[in-house]
Write a protein that holds these residues in place. Sequence first.
Motif, PDB file in Angstrom:
ATOM      1  N   CYS A   1       0.830  -1.206   0.000  1.00  0.00           N
ATOM      2  CA  CYS A   1       0.000   0.000   0.000  1.00  0.00           C
ATOM      3  C   CYS A   1       0.865   1.257   0.000  1.00  0.00           C
ATOM      4  CB  CYS A   1      -0.940  -0.001   1.207  1.00  0.00           C
ATOM      5  SG  CYS A   1      -2.320  -1.125   1.001  1.00  0.00           S
ATOM      6  N   ARG A   2       2.016   1.156   0.638  1.00  0.00           N
ATOM      7  CA  ARG A   2       2.931   2.311   0.637  1.00  0.00           C
ATOM      8  C   ARG A   2       3.373   2.607  -0.796  1.00  0.00           C
ATOM      9  NH1 ARG A   2       5.988   0.739   4.716  1.00  0.00           N
ATOM     10  NH2 ARG A   2       7.661  -0.151   3.456  1.00  0.00           N
ATOM     11  N   SER A   3       3.718   1.539  -1.493  1.00  0.00           N
ATOM     12  CA  SER A   3       4.139   1.682  -2.893  1.00  0.00           C
ATOM     13  C   SER A   3       2.988   2.205  -3.754  1.00  0.00           C
ATOM     14  CB  SER A   3       4.623   0.321  -3.387  1.00  0.00           C
ATOM     15  OG  SER A   3       4.860   0.350  -4.743  1.00  0.00           O
ATOM     16  N   SER A   4       1.775   1.690  -3.490  1.00  0.00           N
ATOM     17  CA  SER A   4       0.591   2.148  -4.239  1.00  0.00           C
ATOM     18  C   SER A   4       0.362   3.634  -4.035  1.00  0.00           C
ATOM     19  CB  SER A   4      -0.663   1.410  -3.762  1.00  0.00           C
ATOM     20  OG  SER A   4      -0.682   0.130  -4.256  1.00  0.00           O
ATOM     21  N   PHE A   5       0.534   4.064  -2.805  1.00  0.00           N
ATOM     22  CA  PHE A   5       0.315   5.470  -2.478  1.00  0.00           C
ATOM     23  C   PHE A   5       1.310   6.357  -3.229  1.00  0.00           C
ATOM     24  CE2 PHE A   5       1.319   9.113   0.351  1.00  0.00           C
ATOM     25  CZ  PHE A   5       0.105   9.772   0.241  1.00  0.00           C
ATOM     26  N   GLN A   6       2.586   5.968  -3.194  1.00  0.00           N
ATOM     27  CA  GLN A   6       3.613   6.768  -3.882  1.00  0.00           C
ATOM     28  C   GLN A   6       3.341   6.804  -5.381  1.00  0.00           C
ATOM     29  OE1 GLN A   6       7.114   4.740  -2.583  1.00  0.00           O
ATOM     30  NE2 GLN A   6       7.280   5.902  -0.670  1.00  0.00           N
ATOM     31  N   MET A   7       2.975   5.638  -5.907  1.00  0.00           N
ATOM     32  CA  MET A   7       2.740   5.551  -7.353  1.00  0.00           C
ATOM     33  C   MET A   7       1.522   6.381  -7.761  1.00  0.00           C
ATOM     34  SD  MET A   7       2.670   2.049  -9.438  1.00  0.00           S
ATOM     35  CE  MET A   7       2.511   2.047 -11.199  1.00  0.00           C
ATOM     36  N   THR A   8       0.472   6.326  -6.950  1.00  0.00           N
ATOM     37  CA  THR A   8      -0.730   7.104  -7.264  1.00  0.00           C
ATOM     38  C   THR A   8      -0.428   8.602  -7.224  1.00  0.00           C
ATOM     39  OG1 THR A   8      -2.013   5.362  -6.227  1.00  0.00           O
ATOM     40  CG2 THR A   8      -3.189   7.378  -6.713  1.00  0.00           C
ATOM     41  N   MET A   9       0.379   8.990  -6.259  1.00  0.00           N
ATOM     42  CA  MET A   9       0.768  10.402  -6.169  1.00  0.00           C
ATOM     43  C   MET A   9       1.521  10.814  -7.437  1.00  0.00           C
ATOM     44  SD  MET A   9      -0.131  11.940  -3.345  1.00  0.00           S
ATOM     45  CE  MET A   9       0.979  13.133  -2.664  1.00  0.00           C
ATOM     46  N   ASP A  10       2.451   9.963  -7.883  1.00  0.00           N
ATOM     47  CA  ASP A  10       3.235  10.267  -9.085  1.00  0.00           C
ATOM     48  C   ASP A  10       2.344  10.314 -10.326  1.00  0.00           C
ATOM     49  OD1 ASP A  10       5.665  10.571  -7.825  1.00  0.00           O
ATOM     50  OD2 ASP A  10       6.198   8.467  -7.985  1.00  0.00           O
ATOM     51  N   ILE A  11       1.443   9.339 -10.439  1.00  0.00           N
ATOM     52  CA  ILE A  11       0.536   9.301 -11.600  1.00  0.00           C
ATOM     53  C   ILE A  11      -0.299  10.578 -11.638  1.00  0.00           C
ATOM     54  CG2 ILE A  11      -1.554   8.175 -12.502  1.00  0.00           C
ATOM     55  CD1 ILE A  11      -0.297   5.499 -11.681  1.00  0.00           C
ATOM     56  N   SER A  12      -0.813  10.950 -10.468  1.00  0.00           N
ATOM     57  CA  SER A  12      -1.651  12.149 -10.392  1.00  0.00           C
ATOM     58  C   SER A  12      -0.856  13.395 -10.789  1.00  0.00           C
ATOM     59  CB  SER A  12      -2.170  12.266  -8.958  1.00  0.00           C
ATOM     60  OG  SER A  12      -2.909  13.412  -8.806  1.00  0.00           O
ATOM     61  N   ARG A  13       0.350  13.487 -10.271  1.00  0.00           N
ATOM     62  CA  ARG A  13       1.181  14.670 -10.536  1.00  0.00           C
ATOM     63  C   ARG A  13       1.552  14.750 -12.024  1.00  0.00           C
ATOM     64  NH1 ARG A  13       6.411  14.710  -9.884  1.00  0.00           N
ATOM     65  NH2 ARG A  13       6.400  12.788  -8.682  1.00  0.00           N
ATOM     66  N   ILE A  14       1.932  13.612 -12.588  1.00  0.00           N
ATOM     67  CA  ILE A  14       2.371  13.630 -13.997  1.00  0.00           C
ATOM     68  C   ILE A  14       1.173  13.825 -14.934  1.00  0.00           C
ATOM     69  CG2 ILE A  14       3.530  12.288 -15.810  1.00  0.00           C
ATOM     70  CD1 ILE A  14       5.259  11.088 -13.566  1.00  0.00           C
ATOM     71  N   THR A  15       0.020  13.275 -14.559  1.00  0.00           N
ATOM     72  CA  THR A  15      -1.172  13.477 -15.405  1.00  0.00           C
ATOM     73  C   THR A  15      -1.492  14.967 -15.517  1.00  0.00           C
ATOM     74  OG1 THR A  15      -2.055  11.361 -14.674  1.00  0.00           O
ATOM     75  CG2 THR A  15      -3.601  12.837 -15.743  1.00  0.00           C
ATOM     76  N   ARG A  16      -1.333  15.680 -14.409  1.00  0.00           N
ATOM     77  CA  ARG A  16      -1.634  17.120 -14.427  1.00  0.00           C
ATOM     78  C   ARG A  16      -0.692  17.870 -15.367  1.00  0.00           C
ATOM     79  NH1 ARG A  16      -1.566  17.364  -8.428  1.00  0.00           N
ATOM     80  NH2 ARG A  16      -3.324  16.032  -7.958  1.00  0.00           N
ATOM     81  N   THR A  17       0.524  17.340 -15.541  1.00  0.00           N
ATOM     82  CA  THR A  17       1.486  18.048 -16.387  1.00  0.00           C
ATOM     83  C   THR A  17       1.486  17.535 -17.823  1.00  0.00           C
ATOM     84  OG1 THR A  17       3.263  16.515 -15.834  1.00  0.00           O
ATOM     85  CG2 THR A  17       3.021  18.434 -14.416  1.00  0.00           C
ATOM     86  N   LEU A  18       0.609  16.587 -18.148  1.00  0.00           N
ATOM     87  CA  LEU A  18       0.568  16.084 -19.533  1.00  0.00           C
ATOM     88  C   LEU A  18       0.181  17.228 -20.468  1.00  0.00           C
ATOM     89  CD1 LEU A  18      -1.198  12.604 -19.260  1.00  0.00           C
ATOM     90  CD2 LEU A  18       1.201  13.047 -19.715  1.00  0.00           C
ATOM     91  N   SER A  19       0.756  17.175 -21.645  1.00  0.00           N
ATOM     92  CA  SER A  19       0.520  18.273 -22.585  1.00  0.00           C
ATOM     93  C   SER A  19      -0.947  18.334 -22.986  1.00  0.00           C
ATOM     94  CB  SER A  19       1.362  18.064 -23.832  1.00  0.00           C
ATOM     95  OG  SER A  19       0.971  16.861 -24.443  1.00  0.00           O
ATOM     96  N   SER A  20      -1.424  19.545 -23.166  1.00  0.00           N
ATOM     97  CA  SER A  20      -2.798  19.725 -23.643  1.00  0.00           C
ATOM     98  C   SER A  20      -2.747  20.037 -25.126  1.00  0.00           C
ATOM     99  CB  SER A  20      -3.463  20.887 -22.901  1.00  0.00           C
ATOM    100  OG  SER A  20      -3.556  20.575 -21.537  1.00  0.00           O
TER     101      SER A  20
ATOM    102  N   ARG B   1      -7.389   4.349 -11.289  1.00  0.00           N
ATOM    103  CA  ARG B   1      -6.051   4.452 -10.693  1.00  0.00           C
ATOM    104  C   ARG B   1      -5.434   3.073 -10.464  1.00  0.00           C
ATOM    105  NH1 ARG B   1      -7.675   9.361  -6.629  1.00  0.00           N
ATOM    106  NH2 ARG B   1      -6.922  11.056  -7.937  1.00  0.00           N
ATOM    107  N   THR B   2      -6.273   2.146 -10.036  1.00  0.00           N
ATOM    108  CA  THR B   2      -5.769   0.786  -9.818  1.00  0.00           C
ATOM    109  C   THR B   2      -5.254   0.197 -11.131  1.00  0.00           C
ATOM    110  OG1 THR B   2      -7.410   0.540  -8.082  1.00  0.00           O
ATOM    111  CG2 THR B   2      -6.373  -1.471  -8.854  1.00  0.00           C
ATOM    112  N   ARG B   3      -6.010   0.402 -12.203  1.00  0.00           N
ATOM    113  CA  ARG B   3      -5.583  -0.123 -13.513  1.00  0.00           C
ATOM    114  C   ARG B   3      -4.299   0.552 -13.983  1.00  0.00           C
ATOM    115  NH1 ARG B   3     -10.182  -2.095 -17.658  1.00  0.00           N
ATOM    116  NH2 ARG B   3     -11.576  -3.001 -16.136  1.00  0.00           N
ATOM    117  N   LEU B   4      -4.238   1.857 -13.779  1.00  0.00           N
ATOM    118  CA  LEU B   4      -3.041   2.593 -14.210  1.00  0.00           C
ATOM    119  C   LEU B   4      -1.820   2.111 -13.441  1.00  0.00           C
ATOM    120  CD1 LEU B   4      -4.385   6.247 -14.598  1.00  0.00           C
ATOM    121  CD2 LEU B   4      -3.729   4.681 -16.412  1.00  0.00           C
ATOM    122  N   ARG B   5      -1.995   1.844 -12.165  1.00  0.00           N
ATOM    123  CA  ARG B   5      -0.870   1.342 -11.360  1.00  0.00           C
ATOM    124  C   ARG B   5      -0.397   0.008 -11.905  1.00  0.00           C
ATOM    125  NH1 ARG B   5      -3.633   3.319  -6.513  1.00  0.00           N
ATOM    126  NH2 ARG B   5      -4.520   1.265  -6.208  1.00  0.00           N
TER     127      ARG B   5
END
Lengths: 179, 197
Positions: A58-77, B182-186
């Motif tokens: 879950c710790r890894s999931s949390f870090q990864m979700t944070m990264d995914i969220s952060r990078i998604t926000r910076t994806l080019s429009s 999010r789960t799928r993306l992970r």
Amino acid sequence: MQDKQGPHPPATTSQRHLGELEVNCREASKLIDLAVDGLATDEQLQLLEFHMMGCSRCRSSFQMTMDISRITRTLSSPTPPPDLEARVRQRLAAADSSPSLSRKAALFRRIAYGAPIAAALLLVFGLNTIHPGSQRSDEYASEAVVGPSKEIRKGVIAKQEVAVAPFSGYRRNASPLTF
Amino acid sequence: MAYQLVKSGKRQKDTRSDSQLMVDLCGGDEDAFSEVIRRFQGPIYGLLIRMLGNEDEAEELLQETFCRLHRYRENYDPERPLVTWIFTIASNLAKKRWRRRSRWITVPLDYVNLTSPGKTAPHYESGRVELRASLEEAIGALPPHYREPFLLREKQGMTYEQIAEVMDIRIGTVKSRINRARTRLRRLLKDTWENWK
């Protein structure tokens, strides 16, 4: 041995809180979402932190979700077409100039959508009103008068019911809608 | 118009609120419509192109979204945010298009901007670019009903309530769909993320 020591002392405050702080990974996954979205309360964050202390997954999931969220926000429009406004105004002007055409299109659309629905309704009503099994029941009646024993007659009927078309057999038990 | 003063060749920033723009548009101010297009064309085009995976279709639906906004401007309730109303129009148009296609769509990577704006270690940045490209691909591989709430949340920064309004679903459904996205993306990005980390 326990008798000698007496009953267990009541749980301390910290022990009680530790018990209350337990969540499973499924619940932690929901808390991760809330935390990433910045919607978790202090208590929920505390629960999540406590869970992640003992759960590397879950710790890894949390870090990864944070990264995914952060990078998604910076994806080019992607850049919209520069002449968008002109095209929109052109379309609006074209629609204003030919209202009868759009009315015809709406009528055609209504027919196009309505026809299959009407056909389906006709089919449903048709199946309810037609009784293909009525002729067969007369045959059974005649067999009942001149036929052999009751058991054999039952067997014949059972075999015939298997052999006949499906709608006639199902008519009494099931509505055509159940097909 | 007083709001559209031209100063040294550049148009001055329109400070009117979204709702005010719509009120003005209903009153016949066509400049307000231009401003609405200017404000929302980028976010809506970004959503449509990621949902449809096709530039031509996204452009067509983008035009149609603004045409509908103009046509049905009288139906707009100024008490409610314009952003949810306009995204609802775009979302409904996209859904109609999916029904016509009746298959899942994978978004091509043609429009992905692979430039790296950061100024950190080169190996870190190359991993980041790779992660971004993989993320674009993974988002494109999500089913549309997971992709849309995820993008509305992450790219547009909408609240769960706004997403529920745009998609006409319950808040609980929004939460569970975002959670599943999010789960799928992970799962899809696990290897890339491990290398990048």
